[in-house]
Design an enzyme around this catalytic site. Structure first.
Site, mmCIF file in Angstrom:
data_model
loop_
_atom_site.group_PDB
_atom_site.id
_atom_site.type_symbol
_atom_site.label_atom_id
_atom_site.label_comp_id
_atom_site.label_asym_id
_atom_site.label_seq_id
_atom_site.Cartn_x
_atom_site.Cartn_y
_atom_site.Cartn_z
ATOM 1 N N LYS A 13 -9.558 10.813 47.385
ATOM 2 C CA LYS A 13 -10.018 12.206 47.317
ATOM 3 C C LYS A 13 -10.634 12.661 48.639
ATOM 4 O O LYS A 13 -10.267 13.703 49.164
ATOM 5 C CB LYS A 13 -11.065 12.388 46.208
ATOM 6 C CG LYS A 13 -10.586 12.124 44.820
ATOM 7 C CD LYS A 13 -11.701 12.304 43.801
ATOM 8 C CE LYS A 13 -12.920 11.462 44.022
ATOM 9 N NZ LYS A 13 -12.769 10.033 43.786
ATOM 10 N N ARG A 88 -17.747 15.973 37.561
ATOM 11 C CA ARG A 88 -17.633 14.582 37.123
ATOM 12 C C ARG A 88 -17.686 14.434 35.603
ATOM 13 O O ARG A 88 -17.507 13.336 35.092
ATOM 14 C CB ARG A 88 -18.736 13.728 37.742
ATOM 15 C CG ARG A 88 -18.576 13.595 39.240
ATOM 16 C CD ARG A 88 -19.631 12.654 39.793
ATOM 17 N NE ARG A 88 -19.537 12.545 41.227
ATOM 18 C CZ ARG A 88 -18.848 11.597 41.857
ATOM 19 N NH1 ARG A 88 -18.202 10.690 41.176
ATOM 20 N NH2 ARG A 88 -18.826 11.561 43.162
ATOM 21 N N ARG A 127 -12.402 -1.452 51.915
ATOM 22 C CA ARG A 127 -13.417 -0.528 52.433
ATOM 23 C C ARG A 127 -14.777 -1.217 52.490
ATOM 24 O O ARG A 127 -15.524 -1.033 53.449
ATOM 25 C CB ARG A 127 -13.474 0.725 51.546
ATOM 26 C CG ARG A 127 -14.403 1.789 52.076
ATOM 27 C CD ARG A 127 -14.207 3.097 51.366
ATOM 28 N NE ARG A 127 -14.960 3.137 50.113
ATOM 29 C CZ ARG A 127 -14.990 4.183 49.293
ATOM 30 N NH1 ARG A 127 -14.287 5.260 49.566
ATOM 31 N NH2 ARG A 127 -15.692 4.145 48.187
ATOM 32 N N ARG A 133 -20.066 -1.676 52.363
ATOM 33 C CA ARG A 133 -20.589 -0.912 51.232
ATOM 34 C C ARG A 133 -20.744 -1.798 50.008
ATOM 35 O O ARG A 133 -19.771 -2.310 49.476
ATOM 36 C CB ARG A 133 -19.667 0.259 50.912
ATOM 37 C CG ARG A 133 -19.732 1.347 51.963
ATOM 38 C CD ARG A 133 -18.859 2.501 51.642
ATOM 39 N NE ARG A 133 -19.094 3.027 50.296
ATOM 40 C CZ ARG A 133 -18.703 4.236 49.904
ATOM 41 N NH1 ARG A 133 -18.083 5.024 50.751
ATOM 42 N NH2 ARG A 133 -18.925 4.643 48.682
ATOM 43 N N ARG A 144 -17.818 1.226 38.182
ATOM 44 C CA ARG A 144 -17.568 2.628 38.535
ATOM 45 C C ARG A 144 -16.302 3.144 37.860
ATOM 46 O O ARG A 144 -16.252 4.300 37.420
ATOM 47 C CB ARG A 144 -17.483 2.785 40.062
ATOM 48 C CG ARG A 144 -18.857 2.638 40.715
ATOM 49 C CD ARG A 144 -18.806 2.477 42.217
ATOM 50 N NE ARG A 144 -18.113 3.544 42.889
ATOM 51 C CZ ARG A 144 -17.526 3.397 44.073
ATOM 52 N NH1 ARG A 144 -17.534 2.241 44.700
ATOM 53 N NH2 ARG A 144 -16.928 4.414 44.642
#
Length: 189
Positions: A13, A88, A127, A133, A144
């Site tokens: 996104k 969301r 990532r 992260r 998630r």
């Protein structure tokens, strides 16, 4: 062009929103960026959000919507916008529709980027390694994705019922995915 990009974490996104912003010449609005900017600016909404976040809680829909309403009133949004990862949940989608109706700027399109879970976990693991992260660890990603399935996936049905949703394959080269998105956007009249 007023566009919402939906998809699970790691579906692309943010990457596609950045690319579309350049091509379409419209604002890219990320609620995460809005929160950080309001907190940094010390605005009233930013102070409220900071207090909530400092307590380890999620910022309420009311605070997010207030920030979004403020952002949508800024001059650079007059030509259109891309909302990245918002709404969301269905309550946020309904509230967003209300705000957009109030300002006479209904959505032109909602695009759902579909990517299978194994591919998402692989992307986000990469990532995590590149950017360090912690929220992209395999266990965090699974959590998630579960939250996305429970809370955000119903938003897809919300927009499908309104006839504004396009579901697209989010797997492929960046240019291929971007071309798929452009192909489903309403043509400027």
């Amino acid at each position: 062009m007023r566009l919402v990009l939906l998809g699970p974490p790691g579906s692309g996104k943010g990457t596609q929103a950045t690319r579309l912003k350049e091509k379409l010449g419209i604002a890219h609005i990320s609620t995460g960026d809005l929160l950080r900017a309001e907190v940094a600016a010390g605005s009233e909404l930013g102070k409220q959000a900071k207090a909530v976040m400092d307590a380890g809680n999620l910022v309420s829909d009311d605070i997010l919507l207030g920030m979004l309403r403020s952002r949508l009133s800024q001059p650079d949004v007059a030509k259109g916008f891309i909302l990245d990862g918002y709404p969301r949940n269905v309550a946020q989608a309904e509230a967003l529709d209300g705000v957009l109706a109030d300002i006479g700027q209904p959505l032109d399109a909602v695009v759902q980027l579909d990517v299978d879970a194994d591919q998402l976990i692989e992307r986000l693991a990469g990532r995590a390694k590149e950017q360090g992260r912690a929220d992209d660890s395999p266990d965090a990603v699974r959590q998630r994705l579960q939250v996305y399935t429970q809370q955000t996936a119903p938003v897809v049905d919300f927009y499908a019922e309104r006839g504004t949703l396009a579901r697209l394959d989010g797997i492929g080269e960046l240019e291929e995915v971007e071309a798929r998105i452009h192909a489903v956007l309403p043509k400027a009249g």
